[in-house]
Design a protein around this motif. Sequence first.
Motif, short mmCIF file in Angstrom:
data_model
loop_
_atom_site.label_atom_id
_atom_site.label_comp_id
_atom_site.label_asym_id
_atom_site.label_seq_id
_atom_site.Cartn_x
_atom_site.Cartn_y
_atom_site.Cartn_z
N ASP A 620 -1.76 -9.60 -2.15
CA ASP A 620 -0.72 -9.86 -1.37
C ASP A 620 -0.71 -11.33 -1.09
O ASP A 620 -1.68 -11.86 -0.56
CB ASP A 620 -0.69 -9.08 -0.17
N ALA A 639 4.24 -1.45 -3.55
CA ALA A 639 4.49 -2.75 -3.18
C ALA A 639 6.25 -2.52 -2.61
O ALA A 639 6.86 -1.61 -2.99
CB ALA A 639 4.62 -3.82 -4.40
N THR A 640 6.36 -3.46 -1.68
CA THR A 640 7.60 -3.33 -1.16
C THR A 640 8.57 -4.18 -1.69
O THR A 640 8.32 -5.31 -2.02
CB THR A 640 7.56 -3.20 0.50
N GLN A 643 8.09 -8.37 -1.31
CA GLN A 643 6.98 -8.74 -1.06
C GLN A 643 6.27 -9.71 -2.17
O GLN A 643 6.49 -9.70 -3.23
CB GLN A 643 6.13 -7.45 -1.27
#
Length: 663
Positions: A620, A639-640, A643
């Motif tokens: 991240d 994951a968003t 991101q």
Amino acid sequence: MTDCRTRCFATVVTTVMALAGCHGSDLPGGGTVASLRVSPDSVTVVAGASVQLAVADGSGHAVSGAVWTSSDTSKATVSSSGLVLPVTPGRVTISASAGGQVGSGIVRSAVAKNFTIVDAQFTQAMQAADGSIPMVLLGNAAVVNVLLKTTQNGNESMQLVLRLFDKNGALLRADTTRPAGTLVTAPGYGAPSAQFLITAATLPSVASWQVVRDPKGELPDSQPGDDVFPRTGRAALVKVTVPAVAVRFVPIVQTSNGNATGQVTQAQLPEYLRTIKSLHPVGIINATIGTPFSTAANFGTPPSGGGAAFWEQVLAELDLARVADVTGDPNSYWMGILVPPPGFTYTAYGGFGYIPSSGSASGAGTRTAIAVQIGWFNRPTQARDGVAHELGHNFGRMHAPCGGAGSPDPLFPNPGGVIGSIGHDVFSWANGDATSAVAEPAQTGDLMGYCSPVWISEYMYRNVLQFRGTTAAALRAAPDPVQSLVIRGGIEDGSRVVLEPSFTMTVRPSLPERSGTYQLTGRAADGRTLFSYSFEPAVLDHSTSVRHFLFAIPVTPAIEDSLVTIDVTGAGAGAQLRSPMSASVRALGQQPVPTVMSQGAGVAAVACVDPGARGILVLDRATGAMLGTASAASMRLTATPGQGLSVVCSDGVRSVRSELLSP
């Protein structure tokens, strides 16, 4: 002749006398008196014996014809002539009245047996027979178990007082209780006569202590000298302070099994910690929830899975994530939490963990473990017991030989892997879940075995306490993060070396802590040695055939410019990683390697376009947390959208990093 038993009792008690306030009353035999006096006015009588009381006027002349009464005939009766017969233990007032005047005396009825405080011990989960295990401060309550012996079983009620003193000898507090149940001739810690709960807030102030039986003299016995414990005075309380335990619970995402994700919430943390707090000498625990970590390891084929290879892969990958973490506490323990995917009703193992050799070690292969989430097993406590079991491995403990646990500790002292001594559940009482510290039988299986239910043995408790050390044994200071070459792999069956793709990243250096059977070497294209380390691989709890290694070696200019091969050799085995990049194209290693990714249902697919890629690692970008890794050119992870991700692609030896956004 005076009854010899009567002389064995103390007869000095408070005199109670009722004096008449008028003069010249007529007596049955004639004459007048100003007052009446009963003698003896205070006496202790052995049950089964009797005592003759007399009454006289103020001048000492005997008075006849007085009327005798007892204030409680259930304790003692009195005849018309003043003969007192004890009935039950206790204190009673005997009165004589004549001519309108009353005189009274006190009779104490003592049982024809002795009460003795045999022993008293502080405990927090397990205590040695000699009471030598110290109390762990900061977050831990304690219980004082008292053993009260009698020469004849009975249900007598009496006070027991625990006196706690501070370092200056001043009374800190006095707690009072009464024995629970029947007093017996041979008490034991399986059913203590009485228990006192000492809160975690009070414990640090206690320097010494003492237990006293019946300080008000409500129930005298034949030998009052053994009504105090210790007999010779106060006992010093031995205490220790251990470093706080930081545990990061990390949800494991199984991308090869429908993204089955271990569940950890703030509301669940107390349940995950319950067995740890009940059994281990840990003091303060700081628990947090980490970023979910994705693995491509396959749990198996329903309905049965969770073989050793699956757990070994996940453990090694999570250990890499812990070493790669540069923002959190480097001394934290990482506990991966996973759940068997839907369709699975059996797992061959319930957890895996490393067994370090030193309590101050915090590098690779020391403070990482994985376990099954709470709520999956049929037995309600099994998951939380499993978390405490795996943390016990991280505290340096091998298995107890209970329930067929593999690779048991050869020094474990109790046959069958049982705890061997009676333990007590102090935590449940202190936490408000029980009204006493329930005894745990000596035949209970040790936490570090495979039996159920479990408790912790004196052997395991002492060793965990010694392993963790006190505040005087400071934890090793962690080095600052630097650009490092992370090399990892495993030794299988002592004859096969497996090298995973290495990655260059900013982490805290982690070099071999001790030399050993194997040699790690990095070389340039011309054969020059750029680095070389002797090492011994890490020990896993379940496996004697597989051992892991992971090192983070600071990157020097020579390594950065010239490293081409990485070798691990030893015990007649070896493996090598070789970069396909030649020195003439070394500059390409400084350029971003293109990656492609797709997004769907919160899952990202990431790939290294470079055909020479042999490994991928994703972090991240905002937090630096490692999201997953794979020994392949691509992987899937949670994951968003939007991101920021850092993708590191490795050709086995050298790696490059790309920054991108999840679509």
